[in-house]
Scaffold this active site. Structure first.
Site, PDB file in Angstrom:
ATOM      1  N   SER A   6       0.845  -1.173   0.096  1.00 53.12           N
ATOM      2  CA  SER A   6       0.195   0.032  -0.210  1.00 53.12           C
ATOM      3  C   SER A   6       0.898   1.460   0.082  1.00 53.12           C
ATOM      4  O   SER A   6       1.594   1.466   1.010  1.00 53.12           O
ATOM      5  CB  SER A   6      -0.871   0.041   0.943  1.00 53.12           C
ATOM      6  OG  SER A   6      -1.375   1.402   1.159  1.00 53.12           O
ATOM      7  N   HIS A  31      -1.556  -1.500  -4.015  1.00 49.93           N
ATOM      8  CA  HIS A  31      -2.718  -1.255  -3.160  1.00 49.93           C
ATOM      9  C   HIS A  31      -2.879   0.287  -3.219  1.00 49.93           C
ATOM     10  O   HIS A  31      -2.131   0.839  -2.519  1.00 49.93           O
ATOM     11  CB  HIS A  31      -2.565  -2.100  -1.902  1.00 49.93           C
ATOM     12  CG  HIS A  31      -3.961  -1.883  -1.051  1.00 49.93           C
ATOM     13  ND1 HIS A  31      -5.085  -2.899  -1.176  1.00 49.93           N
ATOM     14  CD2 HIS A  31      -4.107  -1.105  -0.029  1.00 49.93           C
ATOM     15  CE1 HIS A  31      -5.813  -2.525  -0.260  1.00 49.93           C
ATOM     16  NE2 HIS A  31      -5.687  -1.604   0.134  1.00 49.93           N
ATOM     17  N   ASP A  33      -5.124   2.954  -1.283  1.00 47.71           N
ATOM     18  CA  ASP A  33      -6.206   3.265  -0.080  1.00 47.71           C
ATOM     19  C   ASP A  33      -6.831   4.538  -0.315  1.00 47.71           C
ATOM     20  O   ASP A  33      -5.928   5.688  -0.200  1.00 47.71           O
ATOM     21  CB  ASP A  33      -5.457   3.318   1.216  1.00 47.71           C
ATOM     22  CG  ASP A  33      -5.270   1.925   1.565  1.00 47.71           C
ATOM     23  OD1 ASP A  33      -6.264   1.094   1.525  1.00 47.71           O
ATOM     24  OD2 ASP A  33      -4.065   1.467   1.907  1.00 47.71           O
ATOM     25  N   MET A  35      -9.418   7.303   0.861  1.00 45.35           N
ATOM     26  CA  MET A  35     -10.128   7.806   1.960  1.00 45.35           C
ATOM     27  C   MET A  35     -10.798   9.169   1.777  1.00 45.35           C
ATOM     28  O   MET A  35     -10.208  10.012   1.383  1.00 45.35           O
ATOM     29  CB  MET A  35      -9.330   7.781   3.006  1.00 45.35           C
ATOM     30  CG  MET A  35      -8.291   6.405   3.263  1.00 45.35           C
ATOM     31  SD  MET A  35      -7.299   6.670   4.749  1.00 45.35           S
ATOM     32  CE  MET A  35      -6.621   4.994   4.740  1.00 45.35           C
ATOM     33  N   HIS A  64      -8.978   0.372  -3.273  1.00 40.68           N
ATOM     34  CA  HIS A  64      -9.490   0.032  -2.047  1.00 40.68           C
ATOM     35  C   HIS A  64     -10.309   1.631  -1.670  1.00 40.68           C
ATOM     36  O   HIS A  64      -9.573   2.178  -1.195  1.00 40.68           O
ATOM     37  CB  HIS A  64      -8.558  -0.523  -0.778  1.00 40.68           C
ATOM     38  CG  HIS A  64      -9.367  -0.757   0.390  1.00 40.68           C
ATOM     39  ND1 HIS A  64      -8.479  -0.689   1.572  1.00 40.68           N
ATOM     40  CD2 HIS A  64     -10.530  -0.779   0.655  1.00 40.68           C
ATOM     41  CE1 HIS A  64      -9.348  -0.845   2.570  1.00 40.68           C
ATOM     42  NE2 HIS A  64     -10.640  -1.134   2.278  1.00 40.68           N
ATOM     43  N   MET A  66     -12.488   3.430   0.511  1.00 42.86           N
ATOM     44  CA  MET A  66     -12.850   3.738   1.536  1.00 42.86           C
ATOM     45  C   MET A  66     -13.610   5.036   1.656  1.00 42.86           C
ATOM     46  O   MET A  66     -13.306   5.892   2.292  1.00 42.86           O
ATOM     47  CB  MET A  66     -11.775   3.552   2.857  1.00 42.86           C
ATOM     48  CG  MET A  66     -11.261   2.264   3.022  1.00 42.86           C
ATOM     49  SD  MET A  66      -9.774   2.406   3.881  1.00 42.86           S
ATOM     50  CE  MET A  66      -8.696   2.667   2.471  1.00 42.86           C
ATOM     51  N   MET A 135     -10.429  -6.595   6.505  1.00 49.55           N
ATOM     52  CA  MET A 135      -9.794  -5.693   7.112  1.00 49.55           C
ATOM     53  C   MET A 135      -9.217  -6.160   8.536  1.00 49.55           C
ATOM     54  O   MET A 135     -10.440  -6.628   9.118  1.00 49.55           O
ATOM     55  CB  MET A 135     -10.689  -4.359   7.420  1.00 49.55           C
ATOM     56  CG  MET A 135     -10.934  -3.513   6.010  1.00 49.55           C
ATOM     57  SD  MET A 135      -9.423  -3.095   5.214  1.00 49.55           S
ATOM     58  CE  MET A 135      -8.413  -2.195   6.544  1.00 49.55           C
ATOM     59  N   ASP A 173      -5.912  -7.095   5.169  1.00 49.36           N
ATOM     60  CA  ASP A 173      -5.164  -5.602   4.757  1.00 49.36           C
ATOM     61  C   ASP A 173      -5.405  -5.006   6.383  1.00 49.36           C
ATOM     62  O   ASP A 173      -6.386  -4.896   7.055  1.00 49.36           O
ATOM     63  CB  ASP A 173      -6.120  -4.982   3.884  1.00 49.36           C
ATOM     64  CG  ASP A 173      -5.780  -3.410   3.719  1.00 49.36           C
ATOM     65  OD1 ASP A 173      -4.808  -3.121   4.241  1.00 49.36           O
ATOM     66  OD2 ASP A 173      -6.608  -2.580   3.118  1.00 49.36           O
TER      67      ASP A 173
HETATM   68  C1  DX5 Z   1      -6.057   0.793   6.231  1.00 49.97           C
HETATM   69  C2  DX5 Z   1      -5.692   0.752   4.831  1.00 49.97           C
HETATM   70  C3  DX5 Z   1      -4.601  -0.306   4.756  1.00 49.97           C
HETATM   71  C4  DX5 Z   1      -3.369   0.353   5.545  1.00 49.97           C
HETATM   72  C5  DX5 Z   1      -2.185  -0.838   5.493  1.00 49.97           C
HETATM   73  O1  DX5 Z   1      -7.186   2.038   6.264  1.00 49.97           O
HETATM   74  O2  DX5 Z   1      -6.881  -0.051   4.290  1.00 49.97           O
HETATM   75  O3  DX5 Z   1      -4.296  -0.619   3.287  1.00 49.97           O
HETATM   76  O4  DX5 Z   1      -2.679   1.637   4.769  1.00 49.97           O
HETATM   77  O5  DX5 Z   1      -1.165  -0.444   6.095  1.00 49.97           O
HETATM   78  P1  DX5 Z   1      -0.585  -1.131   7.330  1.00 49.97           P
HETATM   79  O6  DX5 Z   1       0.319  -2.246   6.518  1.00 49.97           O
HETATM   80  O7  DX5 Z   1       0.558  -0.147   7.662  1.00 49.97           O
HETATM   81  O8  DX5 Z   1      -1.349  -1.586   8.378  1.00 49.97           O
HETATM   82 ZN    ZN Z   2      -6.370  -0.899   2.101  1.00 46.79          ZN
END
Ligand code: DX5
Ligand code: ZN
Length: 221
Positions: A6, A31, A33, A35, A64, A66, A135, A173
């Protein structure tokens, strides 16, 4: 066994070289993320950045989302690299429709579940998805502690997959490291998302290569 670093944990001021390092180290997917500050209490980056990254790499993307109202944004995340688009079951009351929307773009459809959401919430869509993203932390931030309840959830999904003779991948994840990856592999995980563990290493390229080799080994066990 697929390794999906990620980039949330990467050095954004030097993103191009960070991506080169994971490419050279043999990572399989990037990956992403995404948000929105609503579904999760943090804001990351959006479709313009994802598109720009697609111009500097051929690695496939695992996006991903969110975000609330994901149906408004699916098409914006389609690039030549987008392999998976993953939405949260908690964000949609018309999940089948959303899965169809993702597939209609040519991307593979993933559904993510928060730690407090039971795997059974996905029973009616398992036959339609390409990936379930479990998750192992409450989403929103990198660098959190892995929650042990994830093992049983992954096991339950793996059993259903076998029982129903389905081919969806199981991704894990949040807080994933080589300390829990072997047990996660034994529980049924196929895709290992790692943020902090990859990008905070001293030598990201060498560490990625090492992690990938270990994951392959676990698969053979
Ligand atoms: C959390 C994300 C993850 C996260 C993973 O909200 O979806 O993908 O960034 O990071 P680590 O491996 O540092 O937990
Ligand atoms: Zn993620």
């Amino acid at each position: 066994m697929l390794l999906a670093p990620s980039i949330l944990a990467s050095d954004f001021t030097d993103l191009k070289s960070e991506i080169r390092k994971i490419e050279e180290g043999g990572a399989d997917l990037i990956h992403m993320d995404i948000m929105d500050g609503h579904f999760v209490p943090n804001i990351s980056y959006g479709p313009d950045i994802v598109r720009q990254i697609s111009e500097i790499t051929d690695m496939p993307f695992d996006v991903h989302l969110m975000i609330e109202n994901p149906e408004r944004y699916i098409e914006k995340f389609i690039t030549k690299n987008t392999e998976y688009i993953c939405v949260h079951v908690e964000t949609s009351v018309h999940l089948n429709r959303l899965i169809d929307q993702i597939k209609s773009t040519g991307a593979k459809a993933g559904v993510a579940i928060n730690p407090s959401t039971p795997a059974a919430m996905l029973d009616e869509v398992l036959q339609d998805v390409d990936m379930v993203l479990v998750m192992a932390v409450n989403p929103g931030f990198g660098g959190q502690k892995f929650l042990d309840l994830s093992y049983n959830k992954i096991k339950a999904l793996d059993e259903k997959r076998k029982h129903m003779d389905l081919g969806f991948k199981i991704a894990v994840d949040g807080g994933v490291t080589l300390d829990n990856a072997e047990k996660l592999a034994a529980s049924g995980s196929d895709i290992f998302v790692m943020g902090t563990y990859i990008f905070k290493a001293e030598d990201v390229r060498a560490h990625t290569e090492h992690v990938k080799k270990q994951l392959v080994k676990y698969k053979q066990c």
